[in-house]
Design an enzyme around this catalytic site. Structure first.
Site, PDB file in Angstrom:
ATOM      1  CG  ASP A  19      -1.763  -1.214   1.352  1.00 56.39           C
ATOM      2  OD1 ASP A  19      -1.988  -1.873   0.325  1.00 56.39           O
ATOM      3  OD2 ASP A  19      -2.183  -1.528   2.486  1.00 56.39           O
TER       4      ASP A  19
HETATM    5  C1  26A Z   1     -12.401  -6.327   1.168  1.00 56.91           C
HETATM    6  N1  26A Z   1     -11.172  -6.565   1.879  1.00 56.91           N
HETATM    7  C2  26A Z   1     -10.874  -7.953   2.153  1.00 56.91           C
HETATM    8  C3  26A Z   1     -10.321  -5.517   2.224  1.00 56.91           C
HETATM    9  C4  26A Z   1      -9.108  -5.692   2.937  1.00 56.91           C
HETATM   10  C5  26A Z   1      -8.306  -4.565   3.156  1.00 56.91           C
HETATM   11  N2  26A Z   1      -8.626  -3.347   2.731  1.00 56.91           N
HETATM   12  C6  26A Z   1      -9.792  -3.234   2.072  1.00 56.91           C
HETATM   13  N3  26A Z   1     -10.629  -4.276   1.830  1.00 56.91           N
HETATM   14  N4  26A Z   1      -8.492  -6.758   3.510  1.00 56.91           N
HETATM   15  C7  26A Z   1      -7.346  -6.299   4.045  1.00 56.91           C
HETATM   16  N5  26A Z   1      -7.229  -4.980   3.846  1.00 56.91           N
HETATM   17  C8  26A Z   1      -6.163  -4.067   4.267  1.00 56.91           C
HETATM   18  O1  26A Z   1      -4.987  -4.360   3.589  1.00 56.91           O
HETATM   19  C9  26A Z   1      -3.967  -3.682   4.299  1.00 56.91           C
HETATM   20  C10 26A Z   1      -2.641  -4.285   3.968  1.00 56.91           C
HETATM   21  O2  26A Z   1      -2.403  -4.213   2.616  1.00 56.91           O
HETATM   22  C11 26A Z   1      -5.820  -4.172   5.735  1.00 56.91           C
HETATM   23  O3  26A Z   1      -6.661  -3.347   6.498  1.00 56.91           O
HETATM   24  C12 26A Z   1      -4.348  -3.755   5.778  1.00 56.91           C
HETATM   25  O4  26A Z   1      -4.148  -2.499   6.379  1.00 56.91           O
END
Ligand code: 26A
Length: 337
Positions: free
Chosen positions: A292
């Site tokens: 990210d």
């Molecule tokens: C819909 N999903 C599964 C998600 C996520 C997500 N952010 C948005 N939608 N699942 C995990 N994360 C985020 O990915 C970050 C790491 O790349 C987590 O909150 C984490 O901060």
């Protein structure tokens, strides 16, 4: 009227770190390096003791990272939260980072939570998300005048692929605006499961994308579920880059990070590689959010109208700074590249 350079859209989540490493992964049937939506059987993970917590949500992390290197008040991020302490924490940490929160509020449910399990000396992170209120973002929320006016005044649009499970309609509305105004439209592949279970939604947005960012497992999943018969990351990226574009005024770049290995960039039929600097294992605290932060640096450079070489360099730098600190945050006081 305020105007922001970067408008981001996705799921505002709170990251909830759970200890126990391999034992926890086993208990909840999680892989060491993956991202999933929580099933009924995995909901118990949010009742496990919390080791620490902090702002998460992949695209929200990227927008905070972009703001880290952009001039003050450059970034805004939209999504849906509940009316609770978690939402207040997210607002606070975005404010601290200089990112404006443009949250719709659904008081009927709680703010989304992502359980994070670190393992293998912090080198692997498993993410298990209960979207909660984030799942209730609708096209209408994007179209309210206070929000849409900020879309109109922005220069660059960033959508997390994770939003494909929530509102592909809102992603497409932003995409059409981007084409109409010839603004760069950037999407992240976000997670392997999206190309598999949300393929149709993914395929509806890809034609609008000028930049697609992802990692090696995400692009290979795209290939596997699109009948591309190779496990070569560059070749799958070439195939994705060649999907017909809606905006003919811009070519498409596909950017694939591979952890400590070289980042692959495909543009105009060419494959280029960029090796990130080496980070010694003892300096790695938490790899959660590295991708990210990379995306944030990449987008920030584009917003500053830099070329792709500088965008990759800035992305690598922010990714590396992110893994040296706990959580999806970046070192404070701010470092300069
Ligand atoms: C819909 N999903 C599964 C998600 C996520 C997500 N952010 C948005 N939608 N699942 C995990 N994360 C985020 O990915 C970050 C790491 O790349 C987590 O909150 C984490 O901060």
């Amino acid at each position: 009227m305020s105007s922001y350079v970067l408008f981001g859209l996705e799921n505002p989540l709170l990251d909830y770190y759970v200890g126990g490493e391999d034992a926890t992964l086993q208990k909840y049937g999680l892989k060491s390096n993956d991202a999933v939506l929580a099933s009924e059987k995995q909901m118990g993970i949010y009742k496990e003791a919390c080791v620490s917590y902090g702002a998460g949500g992949a695209a929200q992390n990227s927008c905070r990272a972009a703001q880290y290197v952009l001039p003050p008040n450059s970034t805004v991020f939209a999504g849906c939260v509940g009316d609770d302490d978690f939402a207040r924490m997210l607002r606070e940490s975005n404010e601290k980072a200089g990112l404006r929160s443009l949250f719709s509020v659904d008081p009927s449910t709680s703010t989304g939570v992502c359980a994070v399990v670190l393992s293998n000396n912090n080198k692997c992170r498993s993410l298990c998300t209960n979207l909660g209120a984030a799942n209730n973002y609708k096209l209408n929320n994007l179209k309210i005048p206070e929000v849409w006016s900020l879309v109109e005044s922005s220069k660059i649009l960033y959508v997390g692929g994770y939003h494909l499970t929530v509102s592909p309609e809102a992603m497409l509305e932003l995409a059409k605006h981007a084409v109409e105004k010839n603004k760069p439209y950037i999407m992240n592949l976000s997670a392997p499961f999206l190309s598999q279970f949300f393929k149709e939604q993914m395929d509806s947005v890809v034609p609008y994308c000028d930049y697609i960012i992802g990692n090696e497992s995400e692009i290979l999943s795209y290939g596997e579920h699109h009948g591309i018969e190779t496990k070569d990351v560059g070749e799958v990226a070439l195939a994705l880059a060649s999907v017909e574009k809606v905006n003919k005024k811009r070519s498409r770049a596909v950017v694939i990070t591979q952890g400590a290995d070289a980042t692959i960039v495909v543009q105009d039929g060419e494959v280029k590689t960029y090796k990130p600097n080496h980070v010694p294992a003892e300096e790695i605290v938490d790899t959660n959010g590295a991708g990210d932060a990379f995306a944030g640096g990449f987008i920030a450079a584009l917003a500053g109208e830099h070329g792709i070489d500088y965008a990759i360099t800035l992305g690598h730098w922010l990714g590396q700074e992110c893994i040296k600190v706990s959580g999806t945050t970046l070192p404070l006081p701010k470092k300069q590249y």
